[in-house]
Design a protein around this motif. Sequence first.
Motif, PDB file in Angstrom:
ATOM      1  N   UNK A  73     -44.485   7.328 -43.253  1.00 38.80           N
ATOM      2  CA  UNK A  73     -44.433   7.090 -41.803  1.00 38.80           C
ATOM      3  C   UNK A  73     -43.427   7.998 -41.098  1.00 38.80           C
ATOM      4  N   UNK A  74     -42.635   8.730 -41.883  1.00 42.51           N
ATOM      5  CA  UNK A  74     -41.610   9.600 -41.277  1.00 42.51           C
ATOM      6  C   UNK A  74     -42.207  10.880 -40.715  1.00 42.51           C
ATOM      7  N   UNK A  75     -43.494  11.060 -40.926  1.00 44.25           N
ATOM      8  CA  UNK A  75     -44.127  12.282 -40.409  1.00 44.25           C
ATOM      9  C   UNK A  75     -44.355  12.194 -38.908  1.00 44.25           C
ATOM     10  N   UNK A  76     -44.160  11.015 -38.358  1.00 44.04           N
ATOM     11  CA  UNK A  76     -44.356  10.836 -36.922  1.00 44.04           C
ATOM     12  C   UNK A  76     -43.312  11.615 -36.140  1.00 44.04           C
ATOM     13  N   UNK A  77     -43.694  12.109 -34.981  1.00 40.49           N
ATOM     14  CA  UNK A  77     -42.708  12.796 -34.153  1.00 40.49           C
ATOM     15  C   UNK A  77     -42.287  11.900 -32.981  1.00 40.49           C
ATOM     16  N   UNK A  78     -42.633  10.596 -33.087  1.00 38.05           N
ATOM     17  CA  UNK A  78     -42.269   9.642 -32.028  1.00 38.05           C
ATOM     18  C   UNK A  78     -41.187   8.679 -32.522  1.00 38.05           C
ATOM     19  N   UNK A  80     -37.584  13.733 -32.535  1.00 34.74           N
ATOM     20  CA  UNK A  80     -37.235  12.766 -31.492  1.00 34.74           C
ATOM     21  C   UNK A  80     -35.934  13.172 -30.793  1.00 34.74           C
ATOM     22  N   UNK A  81     -35.060  13.893 -31.511  1.00 34.42           N
ATOM     23  CA  UNK A  81     -33.796  14.349 -30.900  1.00 34.42           C
ATOM     24  C   UNK A  81     -34.083  15.449 -29.870  1.00 34.42           C
ATOM     25  N   UNK A  82     -34.946  16.401 -30.230  1.00 35.71           N
ATOM     26  CA  UNK A  82     -35.303  17.463 -29.274  1.00 35.71           C
ATOM     27  C   UNK A  82     -36.037  16.873 -28.069  1.00 35.71           C
ATOM     28  N   UNK A  83     -36.885  15.889 -28.339  1.00 36.69           N
ATOM     29  CA  UNK A  83     -37.607  15.224 -27.254  1.00 36.69           C
ATOM     30  C   UNK A  83     -36.607  14.547 -26.303  1.00 36.69           C
ATOM     31  N   UNK A  84     -35.578  13.945 -26.902  1.00 39.35           N
ATOM     32  CA  UNK A  84     -34.524  13.308 -26.093  1.00 39.35           C
ATOM     33  C   UNK A  84     -33.827  14.319 -25.185  1.00 39.35           C
ATOM     34  N   UNK A  85     -33.544  15.494 -25.738  1.00 38.77           N
ATOM     35  CA  UNK A  85     -32.906  16.550 -24.928  1.00 38.77           C
ATOM     36  C   UNK A  85     -33.804  16.920 -23.746  1.00 38.77           C
ATOM     37  N   UNK A  86     -35.077  17.092 -24.055  1.00 37.13           N
ATOM     38  CA  UNK A  86     -36.019  17.500 -22.994  1.00 37.13           C
ATOM     39  C   UNK A  86     -36.095  16.450 -21.899  1.00 37.13           C
TER      40      UNK A  86
END
Lengths: 471, 210
Positions: free
Chosen positions: B29-34, A40-46
Amino acid sequence: MTARTLYDKLWDDHVVRTEDDGTALLYIDRHLVHEVTSPQAFEGLRIAGRKPWRTDSVLAVPDHNVPTTDRSAGIEDPVARLQVKTLDNNCSEFGLTEFDMSDIRQGIVHVIGPEQGATLPGMTVVCGDSHTSTHGAFGALAFGIGTSEVEHVLATQCLLQKKSKNMLVSVDGHVNEGITAKDIVLAIIGEIGTAGGTGFAIEFGGDAIRALSMEGRMTVCNMAIEAGARAGMVGVDATTIDYVNNRPYAPQGEMRDRAIENWQQLHSDSDAVFDKVVHIDAASIRPQVTWGTSPEMVVAIDAGVPDPDTVKDRVKADGMRKALAYMGLEAGMPINRIAVDKVFIGSCTNSRIEDLRAAAKVAQGRKVANNIKLAMVVPGSGLVKQQAEKEGLDKVFLEAGFEWREPGCSMCLAMNADRLEPGERCASTSNRNFEGRQGQGGRTHLVSPAMAAAAAVAGHFVDVNDLMSHN
Amino acid sequence: MQAFTRHSGIVAPLDRPNVDTDAIIPKQYLKSIKRSGFGPNAFDDWRYLDEGGPDIDDSTRRINPEFILNQQPYDRATVLLARENFGCGSSREHAVWALTDFGFRAVIAPGFADIFFNNSFKNGLLPITLDSAVVDSLFGKVQQNRGIEFTIDLESQTVTAGEDVYAFEIDEFKKYCMLNGLDDIGLTLQHADQITAYEQERKQKLPWLF
């Protein structure tokens, strides 16, 4: 100049600027990254169109989700596979160094940082993982951060922080035979409680800490967070410098000499003042076993399970009752009569070579008891595994009936396939005995590697010294 | 980030100390990338009687009727009243995301774990620290008045519970960011020149770190 603690020195050295209310912008030297708290941090950067500020400060590794069995076919769980793949992709997109799953250097982030010399004295070290406190063992300021902060460090090389208070935990005198760093830190947590260090940075000192190897100091600092402190640390001495010497990322030659001169200043001044000081008598520490669902719920191996009816504080007594019900234990039950189902030797707390040696010494020439469904050893990194195999430790474990696995976080938090089934009881060298931590309904007892190996061969908790002296 | 100025809402009492982030959102649930979608799994092990996972439809699971957030009107609560050392353990920000996704805007407790406390401010979840005797009396109020709403005013730093008003402390900088819903990366980058200057000096002095 006024006397300063180690924490004061590390803090002062990293302040870029300070706001009126004391909030400081702190410079970060080393940023360790793993697959769970970074996507989610890398996504935030993007999304914001930002780039990492300093790519050479980052070292990334997948550890939480990786299988500890044969990896040649990749990760079976599609959700976990995507998360690990996402880390690989993010690292290549942003130009960051990553030890991927096939790299011999891959392992638990808090094992590989020090192993590579990527953790050095005087650094600020952060990672989206609470056990980042481990790296404080090197006279570094190291603490865990959340994903928003991971993004903040990636984008700015800094973090907004309020300074913590200073606490000294001094473990005075010397420990008895068979007492390890894990017993020391569990005894400390038992003494000050899981919120005892909240708002503090803890420096561990005293003869018993000085006598520990770097592996032992890492075990102690690792669990500072279990005492509520984001950061734990130990001052630099010859033990620190010897360990760092010749590691791949550590300075060499003339640069090394300059660095050592600087590192030798990294200890609290003799007249430094701490906001709080706790003394622990090393000789009084017995092998520790947790009985409940919080690391502060810990007693010595020869004690009984505590009785909530003797505790006056209603909230605390209720918490103890809930823990006893969850753990399937009764007050007064002797700890050394509690039988276990599984044994886990591993985690960022206790998966380094010294931990494996201690466990192997107990397993040598013995067999895992019949009632144990699974006893597993998970080395902290590919290099730890390689070293252990060179010493023949893998054979000792395998002959005794333990499984010998590939490196990763494994059953410490059971994100991969290694886990407890409901009601199963585990002697574990990890750091958290929370409800469901090692699998829903699983019951975790935290112990040292030697005590875990002893429980595996006895089938129940036992004082490792008794076990060793009987043979 | 969602700004926090003033909020009134139903208060759910979670009467146990040391609620850890593994309990708030279990590891599967931490496997999510969202960042979103964690609400249905907040307090998963306590909320459901059977085990869940990222590939299991929560609507098919057995609800634990005894758990406070499964009871009306607490299923609509937006303020969580908790005990000592709330949010201890893992640094997972997913715990905060699970709470905000459930609908919580604030948590009141006698103490918070440091990492959870910081993570909350990054996501518009206000952690309010009050003296444990005050928190005790708030638990009493919630027990006596099921469904009671508290009003939290960040500007004046107060919690209003019925007739009583309690003041709380908060760092000025955190308050400013919360009131305005500010992204701190943007704020920090305003000081990019200072960071660069610091970095250059450090490189000279301690070149082995670069």
